[in-house]
Enzyme design. Sequence first.
Site, PDB file in Angstrom:
ATOM      1  N   SER A 169      24.828 -37.398 -50.824  1.00  0.00           N
ATOM      2  CA  SER A 169      24.530 -38.839 -51.133  1.00  0.00           C
ATOM      3  C   SER A 169      25.258 -39.728 -50.121  1.00  0.00           C
ATOM      4  CB  SER A 169      24.784 -39.283 -52.498  1.00  0.00           C
ATOM      5  OG  SER A 169      24.323 -40.461 -52.787  1.00  0.00           O
ATOM      6  N   HIS A 377      18.410 -36.377 -57.778  1.00  0.00           N
ATOM      7  CA  HIS A 377      19.676 -36.785 -56.825  1.00  0.00           C
ATOM      8  C   HIS A 377      21.010 -36.041 -57.324  1.00  0.00           C
ATOM      9  CE1 HIS A 377      21.376 -39.378 -53.889  1.00  0.00           C
ATOM     10  NE2 HIS A 377      22.126 -39.773 -54.369  1.00  0.00           N
TER      11      HIS A 377
END
Length: 405
Positions: A169, A377
């Site tokens: 990320s 995610h």
Amino acid sequence: MFARYFIPVLVISLQYVKAEYSLDDLSTALANIPEDGRLEFCELMNKYNYPCERHEVITKDGYILRIFRIPRYTEEAVFLQHGFIDSSDTWGIRRHESLAAWLYNNTYDVWLGNIRGNMHSRAHVTLDPDHSDFWDFSFHEMAIYDVPAMIDFILEQTGQTKLQVIAHSQGTQLFYVLGALNPGYSAKIKHVICYAPIAYLKHAEQQLFPLVSLAGGPLLSAALGYIGRGEILRDSSAFMGLMRKACALGLVGYTACGLGVASVMFGPDPAQLEPEFLPIAFAHYPCGSSMKNAVHLAQIIASDRFAQYDYGLENFRRYGSLQPPVYDLSKVPFNVSLYVGKNDRLSAIEDVDRLRAELNPEVVQEYYVIPYEKWNHIDFVWGKSPYVDDYLFVHVKKILQNNNY
Ligand SMILES: *[C@@H]1O[C@H](CO)[C@@H](O)[C@H](O)[C@H]1NC(C)=O
Ligand SMILES: *[C@@H]1O[C@H](CO)[C@@H](O)[C@H](O)[C@H]1NC(C)=O
């Protein structure tokens, strides 16, 4: 409605509520959390029989970073870099099923970074973290100061000349910024495996960012600037303690934290985010960053440019231009592999495609869309067996071996 406003309201209200609860509330809250949630990183790894060391790294601008090592002294070093408001812990809280354990089992020397301002790296040689001066940084400073300091330290400790990296990320974003501004680092980085890459955020789930669509860039910065250049989501604030207590409360906790926060933020994948795991995960996450970092991300969403921090009128003085300069992705010199999930609400495939198109094609070694529909995610770091073994580790193993020269 709830989902649409939950995250921004949470982030902003934390600025105010943290003062309203006393430390007594905090210690009661902590008592509810399972032991693995309360253990510090090395204590957790040691509990499951992995060796672990703490090291201190000081950046050129004086931030004191605490990084961890699961050592195999003569083996190849792999450096793990966490994402936004996260920490080294994210790679270990799945314990025997985590990436840290898997890398160690596969005879790598594992190093875990912690970026300025999170719970492990809330220190500076002169600045006081309880004062706003400490918090005057965004991912830009993390990329140009923290990452080089950590990498140099690891290379010096191991005597190796280059290392491999796995980043998640916002951790991946740091490498695009570093690569664009300091190409010399290609001499020290063999390869970066980018889990859920973040550069552009145009297709990030817009419901998470109503303020952004509402206000646009400059107005948003002004509004958030007014709230302060301070700290957000501090790990030890009493409010976070209460939130963690709530997450540990059985079905209610699962509904609030699992469905209310995790699914909305990261994309729903209940098979890999089971109720027993949540109190542990949310005891280690989120763990602090600066408001300026959040604002810089918001600026990227609003402007749709992968650019330096927008200081408004001050841009002329700082950059000599009206708009802040973009980070030139075509300059990123080290090899990367991009990993994306189809159900990822923050790192959307469309945005990763754009990143990929702007990188030099010669450095993009792999582009891997995880062939599991619900991959979100956070599965990249919190995902569990057998999913991570089948969809992630097999692939990572191949890449690490290819780059082991
Ligand atoms: C690592 O090794 C330990 C001890 O043999 C084992 O229990 C664990 O499942 C392994 N984990 C992974 C991810 O390989
Ligand atoms: C990138 O990988 C290629 C082979 O895949 C290799 O020839 C090249 O040297 C690598 N680049 C860097 C900067 O390590």
